[in-house]
Design a protein around this motif. Structure first.
Motif, PDB file in Angstrom:
ATOM      1  N   MET A   1     -11.223   1.896   7.738  1.00  0.00           N
ATOM      2  CA  MET A   1     -10.193   1.212   6.943  1.00  0.00           C
ATOM      3  C   MET A   1      -9.995   1.861   5.571  1.00  0.00           C
ATOM      4  SD  MET A   1      -8.562  -1.321   8.305  1.00  0.00           S
ATOM      5  CE  MET A   1      -8.015  -2.259   6.865  1.00  0.00           C
ATOM      6  N   GLU A   2     -10.978   2.622   5.123  1.00  0.00           N
ATOM      7  CA  GLU A   2     -10.981   3.096   3.739  1.00  0.00           C
ATOM      8  C   GLU A   2      -9.811   4.016   3.381  1.00  0.00           C
ATOM      9  OE1 GLU A   2     -12.266   2.578   0.013  1.00  0.00           O
ATOM     10  OE2 GLU A   2     -12.895   1.547   1.848  1.00  0.00           O
ATOM     11  N   PRO A   3      -9.402   4.985   4.247  1.00  0.00           N
ATOM     12  CA  PRO A   3      -8.237   5.800   3.870  1.00  0.00           C
ATOM     13  C   PRO A   3      -7.005   4.946   3.590  1.00  0.00           C
ATOM     14  CG  PRO A   3      -9.382   6.805   5.711  1.00  0.00           C
ATOM     15  CD  PRO A   3     -10.012   5.461   5.509  1.00  0.00           C
ATOM     16  N   TYR A   4      -6.740   3.969   4.434  1.00  0.00           N
ATOM     17  CA  TYR A   4      -5.588   3.082   4.243  1.00  0.00           C
ATOM     18  C   TYR A   4      -5.729   2.286   2.938  1.00  0.00           C
ATOM     19  CZ  TYR A   4      -2.406  -0.853   4.988  1.00  0.00           C
ATOM     20  OH  TYR A   4      -1.440  -1.805   4.840  1.00  0.00           O
ATOM     21  N   ARG A   5      -6.924   1.769   2.674  1.00  0.00           N
ATOM     22  CA  ARG A   5      -7.149   1.006   1.440  1.00  0.00           C
ATOM     23  C   ARG A   5      -6.923   1.867   0.201  1.00  0.00           C
ATOM     24  NH1 ARG A   5     -12.710  -1.377   3.723  1.00  0.00           N
ATOM     25  NH2 ARG A   5     -11.947  -3.213   4.850  1.00  0.00           N
ATOM     26  N   GLN A   6      -7.423   3.067   0.238  1.00  0.00           N
ATOM     27  CA  GLN A   6      -7.268   3.980  -0.909  1.00  0.00           C
ATOM     28  C   GLN A   6      -5.794   4.269  -1.186  1.00  0.00           C
ATOM     29  OE1 GLN A   6      -9.348   5.450  -3.071  1.00  0.00           O
ATOM     30  NE2 GLN A   6     -11.201   4.477  -2.280  1.00  0.00           N
ATOM     31  N   ILE A   7      -5.051   4.527  -0.111  1.00  0.00           N
ATOM     32  CA  ILE A   7      -3.616   4.818  -0.265  1.00  0.00           C
ATOM     33  C   ILE A   7      -2.879   3.607  -0.809  1.00  0.00           C
ATOM     34  CG2 ILE A   7      -1.486   5.294   1.039  1.00  0.00           C
ATOM     35  CD1 ILE A   7      -3.273   7.114   2.851  1.00  0.00           C
ATOM     36  N   MET A   8      -3.136   2.456  -0.247  1.00  0.00           N
ATOM     37  CA  MET A   8      -2.422   1.245  -0.661  1.00  0.00           C
ATOM     38  C   MET A   8      -2.793   0.803  -2.073  1.00  0.00           C
ATOM     39  SD  MET A   8      -0.401   0.823   1.767  1.00  0.00           S
ATOM     40  CE  MET A   8       0.355  -0.738   1.301  1.00  0.00           C
ATOM     41  N   SER A   9      -3.937   1.262  -2.563  1.00  0.00           N
ATOM     42  CA  SER A   9      -4.337   0.879  -3.929  1.00  0.00           C
ATOM     43  C   SER A   9      -3.534   1.629  -4.985  1.00  0.00           C
ATOM     44  CB  SER A   9      -5.838   1.152  -4.133  1.00  0.00           C
ATOM     45  OG  SER A   9      -6.088   2.552  -4.170  1.00  0.00           O
ATOM     46  N   THR A  10      -2.793   2.645  -4.569  1.00  0.00           N
ATOM     47  CA  THR A  10      -2.054   3.468  -5.540  1.00  0.00           C
ATOM     48  C   THR A  10      -0.548   3.251  -5.490  1.00  0.00           C
ATOM     49  OG1 THR A  10      -1.801   5.322  -3.995  1.00  0.00           O
ATOM     50  CG2 THR A  10      -3.822   5.262  -5.314  1.00  0.00           C
ATOM     51  N   VAL A  11      -0.067   2.357  -4.621  1.00  0.00           N
ATOM     52  CA  VAL A  11       1.380   2.191  -4.447  1.00  0.00           C
ATOM     53  C   VAL A  11       1.852   0.869  -5.059  1.00  0.00           C
ATOM     54  CG1 VAL A  11       1.357   3.575  -2.335  1.00  0.00           C
ATOM     55  CG2 VAL A  11       1.113   1.083  -2.188  1.00  0.00           C
ATOM     56  N   PRO A  12       3.148   0.738  -5.314  1.00  0.00           N
ATOM     57  CA  PRO A  12       3.678  -0.508  -5.899  1.00  0.00           C
ATOM     58  C   PRO A  12       3.485  -1.701  -4.955  1.00  0.00           C
ATOM     59  CG  PRO A  12       5.277   1.281  -6.041  1.00  0.00           C
ATOM     60  CD  PRO A  12       4.192   1.759  -5.142  1.00  0.00           C
ATOM     61  N   GLU A  13       3.504  -2.888  -5.507  1.00  0.00           N
ATOM     62  CA  GLU A  13       3.368  -4.105  -4.707  1.00  0.00           C
ATOM     63  C   GLU A  13       4.550  -4.222  -3.740  1.00  0.00           C
ATOM     64  OE1 GLU A  13       2.870  -8.956  -5.408  1.00  0.00           O
ATOM     65  OE2 GLU A  13       2.798  -7.555  -7.107  1.00  0.00           O
TER      66      GLU A  13
END
Length: 308
Positions: free
Chosen positions: A286-298
């Protein structure tokens, strides 16, 4: 990040087929474009004879059309064993020939230079394929129709005009050469036969790397190759686009061959969600997806076209 360049790459690879070979090169022109070339590419070029053979100064390459070809794995020491066949060749009214050899000594290059200055026979000296030389020479035989003079089993002094092959086009730089044969029935038959031989090698190979190399050679023999020339008004932008293009060219070929998966970590996320909570890789996947989503707008949504 560049829809026009992306479309060029996609259409070019589609035209070449899933095993077709697409290259990326920089061009001084302001716009990017694609050229298709029948024939094969080898990983060696004009080497030490560059001052003699470059006839396109802007692109720093040798460009020839409709020219005889000699193939040999001999190291050319000088022209002594070749004088007889060269004299016969001059009697045909032609003066230019390409010779692909294992290597060229300083004396051999001087002989080339002397002949150029005397307006005698012009021998364009190219170096033999660097990797897998003997097998690549067999590919060249199929494309050009030349007889291959192997240093281990033949005598170069026995070379005759009937052993010359023919190239409809040659483009060579210091580090590579692209060679196309005639567009006729005999050439197509030789190429088909050689491609069948390589397919048998693919079946017998145990190495994935070797299989990929063989598959690329088959594709080149059958479909030729394409070159994406990356252009831009500025040097900095051209360099940036070229780096992106190289990545895209390789990605598109692999995607065509093997398919794609949802990008931006979604493929791993889907796998993770299908696993039991006790599975050791459930959280790391799950971590790659979490890392990516932590950097994008809501509220950001990963579009379907984002693929790996």
């Amino acid at each position: 990040e560049d829809p026009e360049l992306g479309e060029l790459i996609g259409k070019a690879q589609w035209k070449l087929g899933k095993d077709g070979y697409l290259l990326a090169e920089e061009t001084a022109q302001r716009e990017s474009y694609v050229e298709f070339t029948p024939g094969i590419r080898i990983d060696n070029g004009y080497g030490g004879s560059s001052a003699l053979v470059i006839n396109n100064l802007e692109k720093q390459r040798l460009e020839l059309k409709d020219i005889p070809v000699i193939l040999t794995s001999f190291t050319i020491q000088d022209f002594t064993p070749l004088l007889k066949v060269f004299n016969e060749f001059l009697k045909t009214g032609r003066k230019e020939v390409v010779m692909i050899a294992r290597a060229w000594t300083e004396q051999a290059i001087q002989d080339c230079q002397t002949n150029f200055q005397k307006n005698s026979i012009k021998v364009y000296a190219l170096n033999a394929p660097y990797i897998n030389m003997q097998e690549r020479f067999k590919d060249l035989v199929a494309v050009t129709g030349a007889k291959f003079y192997d240093s281990e089993s033949s005598d170069l002094s026995e070379l005759s005009i009937k052993d010359f092959g023919f190239a409809s086009m040659i483009q060579a730089t210091r580090y590579d050469a692209k060679i196309a044969g005639k567009d006729d029935v005999l050439t197509k038959l030789r190429v088909t036969t050689r491609a069948d031989e390589l397919r048998e090698q693919v079946k017998g190979s145990q190495s994935d790397f070797e299989k990929r190399q063989l598959t690329e050679r088959i594709a080149q023999l059958q479909n030729g190759f394409g070159t994406v020339y990356v252009g831009s008004p500025s040097d900095m932008e051209r360099k940036r686009l070229f780096d992106k293009c190289e990545d895209a060219v390789n990605a598109v070929r692999v995607a065509f061959q093997e398919g794609t998966a949802p990008g931006a970590g979604l493929a791993y996320k889907l796998i993770s969600e299908s696993l039991p909570d006790t599975y050791i890789l459930k959280n790391p996947l799950m971590e790659p997806y979490r890392q990516i989503m932590s950097t994008v707008p809501e509220g950001f949504v990963i579009e379907e076209w984002v693929r790996d």
